[in-house]
Write an enzyme that holds these catalytic residues in place. Structure first.
Site, PDB file in Angstrom:
ATOM      1  N   HIS A 101       1.762   4.955   6.595  1.00 41.59           N
ATOM      2  CA  HIS A 101       1.291   5.614   5.428  1.00 41.59           C
ATOM      3  C   HIS A 101       1.398   6.990   5.376  1.00 41.59           C
ATOM      4  CE1 HIS A 101      -0.959   1.585   5.533  1.00 41.59           C
ATOM      5  NE2 HIS A 101      -0.576   1.412   4.542  1.00 41.59           N
ATOM      6  N   ASP A 158      -1.760   5.897  12.418  1.00 42.91           N
ATOM      7  CA  ASP A 158      -0.973   5.361  11.381  1.00 42.91           C
ATOM      8  C   ASP A 158       0.466   5.940  11.017  1.00 42.91           C
ATOM      9  OD1 ASP A 158      -0.029   4.244   9.206  1.00 42.91           O
ATOM     10  OD2 ASP A 158      -1.847   4.261   8.012  1.00 42.91           O
ATOM     11  N   SER A 199       0.863  -1.366   0.001  1.00 42.55           N
ATOM     12  CA  SER A 199       0.032  -0.039  -0.109  1.00 42.55           C
ATOM     13  C   SER A 199       1.017   1.343  -0.030  1.00 42.55           C
ATOM     14  CB  SER A 199      -0.984  -0.003   1.415  1.00 42.55           C
ATOM     15  OG  SER A 199      -0.334  -0.313   2.318  1.00 42.55           O
TER      16      SER A 199
END
Length: 416
Positions: free
Chosen positions: A391, A388, A148
């Site tokens: 990312h 997070d 990702s």
């Protein structure tokens, strides 16, 4: 009938001739100015391509200030504040961003992370030019391969170029494990391929992939590589998924013989499998291969702020000065460099780790998704648990990775 003196008749004759001359000169000047700015090809395509599907191709003009001296390492430098020319696009103008990265839309109160520009020591990066990028990609395929993190780089590139493509001439479709952004007028595609370990694993389903249980086939890339064959520009990345634990279950040789490998040992074996495919399947005269170094994490803020007990949450400024976090594994980096240096095919290592290490402010934090859903208000109130710090928000740091890729492709185009 009215008659005019001879001198008046000459004036009446010369006046429309002068108007025509001015019109012709103005038109020529307009075309030359646009040609200089690499815009004429786009105007021609927009006006005529739908009717006859033939494009006027104009060579890309690489100006002097876009040339990077060979002595300049573009991966070494510092971040400078630039709220005039950055960001390169707006979150709301790019419909192709997934919820995971749209931090502003998800409630992030500041946008400072969008206004930092990477400045290499001793040279300048060329300004990203979307028209030049798609012209370099004409009749080609660009594919980002990885997890990702790599999907973020794919989405960044799509957002960087989509604004200059006429509506209706670009589209995106999902063909798992790929996402394909197609630009019809240039006969090109920008693609993303989900392969978190590069080699085959039980996590290869594009949407329904296991996170906690991981089993990797260290000697097999065949299922993936069928869709990599013939791609003109391949950009690989694989790191974070390896770092879940110090050991990983894997097979090598016999698919029935599952055993536990040290992650660094497994990573080398997987890289060697990948390298063997590259050397046996890639034509270096027609194809280019890049490998993105580790995308760093910022899970523990005591590393840059002694005595603290948090993470990347609420960070709004880059780290100043030398910094290397424990989230970036030096042994993995050493293995990656070693394998690439031994390869016969030229693979360019995009060493984005150090420059990204400084950007503790660029992560999605609590303004992203968790297991496909945006965080609830209660979850956002617990950043230690839910932030997070892996990312990246977009626009943001991955745009710089693409600027570096663009700069290298531009040098290749000039030297071709």
């Amino acid at each position: 009938m009215t008659t005019y003196p001879p001198q008046d008749r000459r004036i009446l004759f010369l006046f429309p001739l002068a108007l025509v001359s001015l019109f012709v000169l103005g038109t020529v000047r307009f075309l030359l100015d646009n040609l200089k700015n690499n815009q004429f090809q786009f105007l021609w395509q927009s006006s005529f391509s739908r009717s006859n599907n033939k494009f006027l191709r104009v060579p890309i003009n690489v100006s002097e200030n876009e040339i990077i001296e060979e002595s300049c390492n573009v991966f070494e430098g510092n971040w400078v504040w630039d709220n005039v020319t950055y960001p390169l696009y707006r979150e709301e103008t790019c419909p192709y961003l997934v919820k995971q990265v749209t931090c502003q839309r998800n409630g992030r109160p500041d946008s400072l992370y969008q206004n930092w520009r990477w400045q290499p020591h001793g040279c300048n990066l060329p300004r990203f030019n979307a028209l030049k990028m798609v012209e370099m990609l004409r009749d080609k395929r660009l594919m980002f391969i990885g997890d990702s993190i790599q999907r973020g780089m794919f989405e960044s590139m799509v957002c960087l170029v989509q604004s200059v493509i006429a509506d209706g001439d670009h589209s995106i479709k999902r063909v798992p494990p790929r996402k394909i952004f197609r630009i019809e007028e240039f006969n090109t595609s920008i693609e993303y391929y989900w392969a978190p370990f590069m080699v085959e694993s039980i996590s290869d389903h594009a949407t329904n992939h296991t996170v906690m249980k991981r089993l990797v086939k260290l000697d097999s890339v065949e299922k993936h590589s069928k869709l990599w064959e013939g791609v003109d520009i391949l950009v690989f990345e694989s790191y974070v998924w390896w770092m879940h634990k110090p050991f990983i279950n894997a097979t090598y040789g016999s698919p029935e013989n599952v055993r536990e490998y040290n992650v660094t040992t497994a990573y080398r074996l997987a890289l060697e499998t990948w390298a063997n495919w590259i050397e046996s399947s890639v034509n270096p005269k027609k194809q280019k291969v890049f490998f993105m170094a580790m995308s760093p994490t910022h899970l523990w803020n005591w590393e840059w702020k002694g005595g603290s007990d948090g993470n990347c949450f609420n960070e709004t400024q880059p780290i100043q000065g030398p910094y290397w976090g424990t989230g970036s594994n030096l042994e993995i980096m050493s293995i990656l460099k070693d394998v690439i240096e031994k390869m016969q095919v030229n693979v360019r290592l995009m060493n984005i780790t150090q420059l990204s290490e400084y950007r503790k402010d660029g992560h999605t934090s609590v303004f992203g998704e968790r297991r496909g859903k945006l965080l609830t208000r209660e979850q956002r109130s617990e950043p230690k648990t839910y932030a997070d710090c892996i990312h990246w928000c977009l626009p943001g740091v991955p745009d710089t990775w693409n600027e570096l890729l663009y700069a290298i492709l531009l040098q290749d185009y000039r030297n071709h």
